[in-house]
Write an enzyme that holds these catalytic residues in place. Sequence first.
Site, PDB file in Angstrom:
ATOM      1  CD  GLU A 112      -1.732   2.085   1.985  1.00  0.00           C
ATOM      2  OE1 GLU A 112      -1.116   2.998   1.387  1.00  0.00           O
ATOM      3  OE2 GLU A 112      -2.091   2.139   3.173  1.00  0.00           O
ATOM      4  CB  CYS A 149      -1.897   6.283   3.242  1.00  0.00           C
ATOM      5  SG  CYS A 149      -2.896   5.277   4.336  1.00  0.00           S
TER       6      CYS A 149
END
Lengths: 502, 502
Positions: free
Chosen positions: B262, B299
Site C-alpha cells: 500500500e 495515506c
Amino acid sequence: MIVGNRVGYQILKGGNSSFQTLNPRLNEFNDVHIYEATDDEIILAIELAESAFYEYSKISGFKKSLFFQDIVQLMESQERELYELYCCESGLDQDRAKVELTRTKNQILNFASFIASDEWRFCSSEIPDKNSVPSKPELIKGLFPLGPVVVFGASNFPFAYSTIGGDSISALAAGCPVIVKSHPLHAGTGDLIAKIVIQAAIKNDMPEGIFSNLNSNDYSLGEKLIENPKIKAIGFTGSINGGKAIMRLSQKREEPIPVFAEMGSSNPVIILPSVLRDSAGLWSMNLSNSITNSAGQFCTKPGLLFLVKDEYSTELIDMLVNNVVSKDFQCMLSSSMCSNYNKILKEREGFVKLNYRQGDVKPNYAKPTIGICNSSVFLENEFLAEEVFGPFSLVVECENIDSLKRCISSLKGQLTGTILTDSNEELIETGIIEILQLKVGRMIYNGVPTGVEVVESMQHGGPYPSSSESQTTAVGIDAIYRFVRSICFQNFDHKILPEFLK
Amino acid sequence: MIVGNRVGYQILKGGNSSFQTLNPRLNEFNDVHIYEATDDEIILAIELAESAFYEYSKISGFKKSLFFQDIVQLMESQERELYELYCCESGLDQDRAKVELTRTKNQILNFASFIASDEWRFCSSEIPDKNSVPSKPELIKGLFPLGPVVVFGASNFPFAYSTIGGDSISALAAGCPVIVKSHPLHAGTGDLIAKIVIQAAIKNDMPEGIFSNLNSNDYSLGEKLIENPKIKAIGFTGSINGGKAIMRLSQKREEPIPVFAEMGSSNPVIILPSVLRDSAGLWSMNLSNSITNSAGQFCTKPGLLFLVKDEYSTELIDMLVNNVVSKDFQCMLSSSMCSNYNKILKEREGFVKLNYRQGDVKPNYAKPTIGICNSSVFLENEFLAEEVFGPFSLVVECENIDSLKRCISSLKGQLTGTILTDSNEELIETGIIEILQLKVGRMIYNGVPTGVEVVESMQHGGPYPSSSESQTTAVGIDAIYRFVRSICFQNFDHKILPEFLK
C-alpha cells in the site's frame, strides 16, 4: 478462406503479411490465409475497447446474459463448419471437437446464468451510526470491472481456452471488453468463433469494441497489446516461457497489470504400495488412457508417476508400459510441437529408460512413451521434473517412502496432485497429503487428473510456475473474480449509486 | 532499554551494529538501543517460521482466536508503557496513541471473532454424479494459508500498521507465520508489542516461529527476507519507491510471490460549484482539519483539491488557507521526513503559490501549507499530482468542468476520491463519478477521506500505484484473503479431509 482481423465490427486486412494454418494429420497447409494485424489495426482495437468499456461496464448482467445465450445459439447453428475446421487445424478428432464445444457452450451458459442477476457484484455494507463518536459512515462495497483485457488463445483448446473460451467469457461476464490474440495454429477456427461472438454482440446492441480478434504469427502483436497502457489485465494459457515473458512485460509497464497465466504442470501421481498389490491392472489402464488422451496435450496430463520399488512395483510398470506403447502413434497439434517432443525425449535418453514402440511415424505424429528412472537420478537432474507436452510420462522408482517424499518436496508448483491408495491408514502414515498439498491447486484421490469439471468448486491454478497467480482459478465461475476489483462507496446518496448497490 | 531481535521465542543480540531511536519533538535520541539482526538470526527466523507453518496451519481457528484475545489483554495491561514509548518515538501525541491502540485492538478482535469458527475457509462443493457420462466427481474447495509472510512495519502507524497491525494479524489469522521487519523509527515500541505477541503465543502453545520481530536501520534485512525462497508473501505499507523496490525483488525470485504493498495516494477531492456557493465555511474547516490531522501523515490525507474558478471560489480558498495556516507548526515522524517535506515544497515553489505562516520552526516541525495553481500548470507538470507526505494540500483552480475532468483523468491510481456537492443534478451532469471511479478504491460523498473504518465493507487499496494489488484490501476482514489460496479436493474420502471441509 481469407481471414482478416476483426476490429470491433469491422474486418480489416490492411497488412501485407499473411500466413496459413497447417493440417497436421495430412501435413499440408489448409486453404486458410490469415492477414496479420497492422499497428493501426491494433491501436484501433484498443481504442474501441477503451471507449466501449465505459458503456459496457454499465450494461446490466441480464442484458449481457442474453448476449451470451445468443453466442451459444449461433455456435449450435454452425457446429458442422466449426468441427470441420477445428479438426483440420488441430489434428484432434471429431469426438474431441464435440466434447470441447459442449464444454465451451456450458462455460458460456454457466456465466450467463451467474450474471443474469447483478447480485454477485454486491459484497457487503455497513450501517451508518451518527450517534457513535466519531460518527460511523455508511459503507457499501461492490465489484467493478478492471477495463480492457487481452486474452491469448491456447494452442491445445481451440474452443474452450481460446477465442471465447474460459478467459474471454469470464472477462466479458465481469464487464471487461476483450481483445483476443488468436492462436496462429487455429486462426481459421478462431475467426469463425469471433464472427459468431460479433454477430451476437451486434444483435444484442453491445457497444462496438467489446470484442476484437487479432491475428499474428509472431510475438510482436502480443507485446504491443501488453505494453499498451489502456490494457488492464491479461489472460494466458500456454507454456512457462510464454507466461514468464508476459509477466516480465507487464512488470515493465509504468502501471504493472495482473497477468493470469496458466503455464502447465507435470501433475505428479503418487502410487502407494497398497495399489501395487491390489489394483495395478485398474490403474495402469486408467493412467495410460489419461497420459495418451488427445496425444497427452492436456495441462493436467499425469507426467510424473512416483512409486516405491518393491516386489509388486515391476508388475504395474510393465502393464503401464505395455498399455501406453501399444497405443497408436498420435498426431500432435503442430510440427514444431512434435519435433520439440522428440527433442525433449532425446535429451532425457541418457538419464531415463525410454519405452516406446519401434516403427515409422508420419510427420507430426508422436510415439506414446514411458520413461523410467530411480529417485536419485530424478533428484539430481531437476529438468526431469519439467512438463513434457505430448504422450509421455516418467515413472520414478523410489527406494522407500522417505525418498518418495523427498521427490515430492523437490517439485515446483503444480496444477494437480494425485494420490492412489487402497488404504487410508497407509496414506495417513506417510504424511503425503500435507507435503503434496503445498505444491498443488487440486488434490485427486484415486482418480486421474485429466478431466477438469467446469463448476464453481473447481480450482484450476496452483503455485508458481503452474500459474502466475495461485490465488485465482482459470476454470469455473470463480474465474470471473480475476477481472474485477472492489470499490467502496462511503455515505453516497442512494439515488446516485449503481443500481445493484442500492 | 536494550532491544534485541525476537527470533521465535529467543531474544538475540549477536550483531555488532546497533542504532537508537529519536524523539522528534525534543530532537534528542531516546534511551532505546537496538541491535540489528545478523544473517544467522535472519535465517533462523525464516527456518523457524517454515517449520512452525506445518503445525500452525493445522491449528483450529478457535485456538488461534484465544491467542489473539490474549494479545489484546496483554496490550491493555501495558497501555501506559506503550503510550509513553509510542509518543517518544513518533512525535505523535497521546490522544492519537490511544485512538490507534484502540483501533489496533479492534482489528485483532475482529479477526479473532471471524476465525473462531473455520467456516470462512469452506468455499463450495459439488455433489458427485456416478450416473452421468463421464461420471461427475465430488469436489470440495477450501482456503489454505500461503506460508511464511514478511510484514514491513509502517512509519506512520506504530501500532495499527506495524508489528501486530493489519497486515500481521490478517496473515496470522489466515494461518501464516509472520516475520516483521520492524520500522526503525519506532523499533522500541515495536519490540514492546512483539514481546506481548510472543507472551500470548507461548501461553497458548503456539508453535515457536509463528512470529519473529527483526530490526535493521537499512535495506539489507528487507532484501534478505524477500529473496528467501521460504517466504511466500509480503505485506508492506510505505512509500512508492519502497513498494516498487519490493515488487522488483519479488519478481526477480525464481518463484515470484505476491506483494501486497500500500504505497500512498494524493486522494483527490472534487469541490463542485454548489459547495462554493452554499457550504464553503463547513468544508474549508473539515478539509483543513483533515489535511493537518497527525501532521498530514496519513495515506488518505486529501492532497489535491479541485474546483472550478468562479465568483465564489476565492472565498473558499481564502478560508481554507486561513484555517490551515493558523494551525500550530506540527512535529513530523522523523527529521528526514521533515526535511523531505521542506525539500518538496521548495521544488513546487516555482509552479504553485505556497501559503504558510512565517516564523521559526523547531527541528522536525513542519509548517502547514496550502499550494494553489491552475489546471494548465497542473496538467503540464505531472509531479504536482504526487503525494506530499505532511500537512500540505494543493488547490487546483480549473477554468471549467471540462478542464477539471481532464485533471481527474490525468491522475494515476488513488486510495480514495472525494466528491463534495450540494446538488445531485449537478453531480450527475458532470459525469464525474464515472471518471473518478476508474482511479480509486473508495469513493466518498460529502466527507473527508481520512478516518478509515475497520469493517468488512471498507476498501483500502486502489489502482496502481496506490496499491500493488488493487484487487485486495489492506483494511477490514477481507484483508485475510490476501494470504490464502484455494485447494480443491476431488473424490476424497471424507475421513481424511481437513475437519472444516467435511
